[in-house]
Write an enzyme that holds these catalytic residues in place. Sequence first.
Site, mmCIF file in Angstrom:
data_model
loop_
_atom_site.group_PDB
_atom_site.id
_atom_site.type_symbol
_atom_site.label_atom_id
_atom_site.label_comp_id
_atom_site.label_asym_id
_atom_site.label_seq_id
_atom_site.Cartn_x
_atom_site.Cartn_y
_atom_site.Cartn_z
ATOM 1 N N LEU A 134 0.852 -1.199 0.000
ATOM 2 C CA LEU A 134 0.000 0.000 0.000
ATOM 3 C C LEU A 134 0.882 1.241 0.000
ATOM 4 O O LEU A 134 1.712 1.387 0.901
ATOM 5 C CB LEU A 134 -0.874 0.035 1.259
ATOM 6 C CG LEU A 134 -1.914 -1.074 1.442
ATOM 7 C CD1 LEU A 134 -2.467 -1.035 2.864
ATOM 8 C CD2 LEU A 134 -3.039 -0.922 0.432
ATOM 9 N N HIS A 135 0.721 2.087 -0.981
ATOM 10 C CA HIS A 135 1.503 3.330 -0.962
ATOM 11 C C HIS A 135 0.804 4.511 -1.627
ATOM 12 O O HIS A 135 1.338 5.619 -1.647
ATOM 13 C CB HIS A 135 2.872 3.113 -1.617
ATOM 14 C CG HIS A 135 2.804 3.031 -3.116
ATOM 15 N ND1 HIS A 135 2.329 1.944 -3.780
ATOM 16 C CD2 HIS A 135 3.135 3.944 -4.061
ATOM 17 C CE1 HIS A 135 2.387 2.174 -5.081
ATOM 18 N NE2 HIS A 135 2.858 3.376 -5.289
ATOM 19 N N ARG A 136 -0.393 4.293 -2.194
ATOM 20 C CA ARG A 136 -1.066 5.414 -2.863
ATOM 21 C C ARG A 136 -1.465 6.461 -1.835
ATOM 22 O O ARG A 136 -2.033 6.108 -0.773
ATOM 23 C CB ARG A 136 -2.338 4.943 -3.568
ATOM 24 C CG ARG A 136 -2.145 4.007 -4.697
ATOM 25 C CD ARG A 136 -1.663 4.665 -5.965
ATOM 26 N NE ARG A 136 -1.140 3.646 -6.828
ATOM 27 C CZ ARG A 136 -0.209 3.843 -7.753
ATOM 28 N NH1 ARG A 136 0.302 5.048 -7.938
ATOM 29 N NH2 ARG A 136 0.222 2.858 -8.486
ATOM 30 N N ASP B 24 -2.285 -1.615 -3.917
ATOM 31 C CA ASP B 24 -2.744 -0.469 -4.692
ATOM 32 C C ASP B 24 -1.692 -0.101 -5.742
ATOM 33 O O ASP B 24 -1.747 0.972 -6.333
ATOM 34 C CB ASP B 24 -3.096 0.727 -3.788
ATOM 35 C CG ASP B 24 -1.938 1.177 -2.913
ATOM 36 O OD1 ASP B 24 -0.787 0.739 -3.152
ATOM 37 O OD2 ASP B 24 -2.188 1.980 -1.988
#
Length: 366
Positions: A207-209, A285
């Site tokens: 997850l990094h968005r 994501d």
Amino acid sequence: MSHKVFLIAAARPNFMKVAPLWRAMSAHSDSLEPMLIHTGQHYDQNMSGIFFEELGLPTPHVHLGVGGGSHAQQTAGVMVKFEELCLQELPDLVVVVGDVNATMATSVTAAKLHIPVAHVEAGLRSRDMTMPEEINRLLTDAIADLLFTPSPDADENLRAEGVDPARIKLVGNIMIDSLVDSVERARALDTCSAFGLEPQGFGVVTLHRPANVDDPVTLARILDVLVGMNLPLVFPVHPRTRAVMRQHDLDARCRLVDSLVILADPLGYYEFMNLVVNSRLILTDSGGLQEEATWLGIPCLTLRPNTERPITITEGTNELATVESLTAQTAAILAGNWKKGRVPDLWDGHTAPRIVRVLEEFLASR
Ligand code: UD1
């Protein structure tokens, strides 16, 4: 005659795309003289250096040293330094990949100096203008001379925007070239057991968005769902996500007694792919991971309201997910109720040589 070609690398997902291009161009040294330019957007050893070592990339010819910062700072910083470099080196062509800030910044700079630009991974559209990547994709494609697309939907998007079909070249998925090259080496590692995980007995999370991780309340809700799942999950945490978790003490949620979530630092390409190939499912994501999951036939849940890679849904193993839908979708995967998918056409590991053939023709004709 040999043409000087700048190959731009900036951030983690670029390196897997640049490596096969570098190799294919280097094999044609009679016509192409590739120069690797690193803008410096990603700079940690485990976000950049390790990928150069693993993927056999040389030390960049030039490192612009433009690190993190706001979008304007990153974009402007790259433009100023890249313009100086172009004026000094006078490349015949600039090749950019993906959709990060440097993709757009170097394309715009080159185009204004009348240096032709080739965009690899062109034509993808999420139609979500809140994503900085969508803005980068639109601007880069509007000015690039050659648009190398991974799938027919990308060609359709470009044609619908009025792009001259002669600029559009359907060549397949460049990142899959790296995956095809690396998958056996990744399988041979024991990363999975080093984490105490059994093959097929866990999921991989990334997850990094900004939309998922920048707001601590949103990130906490996601982590709470992950912790509540009845499946071990390994989660190599991106620095952007780690910063928010630290600041708001969200790591603590994953340390609860009944939590099966293993937090890890970002991993190198082979170690990470070892986890992926052994996983039961992927929850992400990331753009690239949706494609890798499709190629590997692993069920993928994309925690976003849209994807610029719809072929991973229509042909692959991917589905969009929300925080609310995650648990039920995971249960469906674990129950074996998930599509098998197929590998899209031209995702065959030979995209880089196809691109190089077009580049040679293009440069010879100028
Ligand atoms: C960038 C890309 C995104 C891509 C992602 C992959 C843009 C707009 N975004 O997002 O499309 O999916 O890379 O990782 O180009 N940081 C470090 N060490 C590093 C790199 C970053 O600590 O080596 C930290 C910095 O605090 C930085 C933050 O992570 O401010 C975010 O990095 P940045 O490159 O701005 O955006 P990403 O979220 O990585």
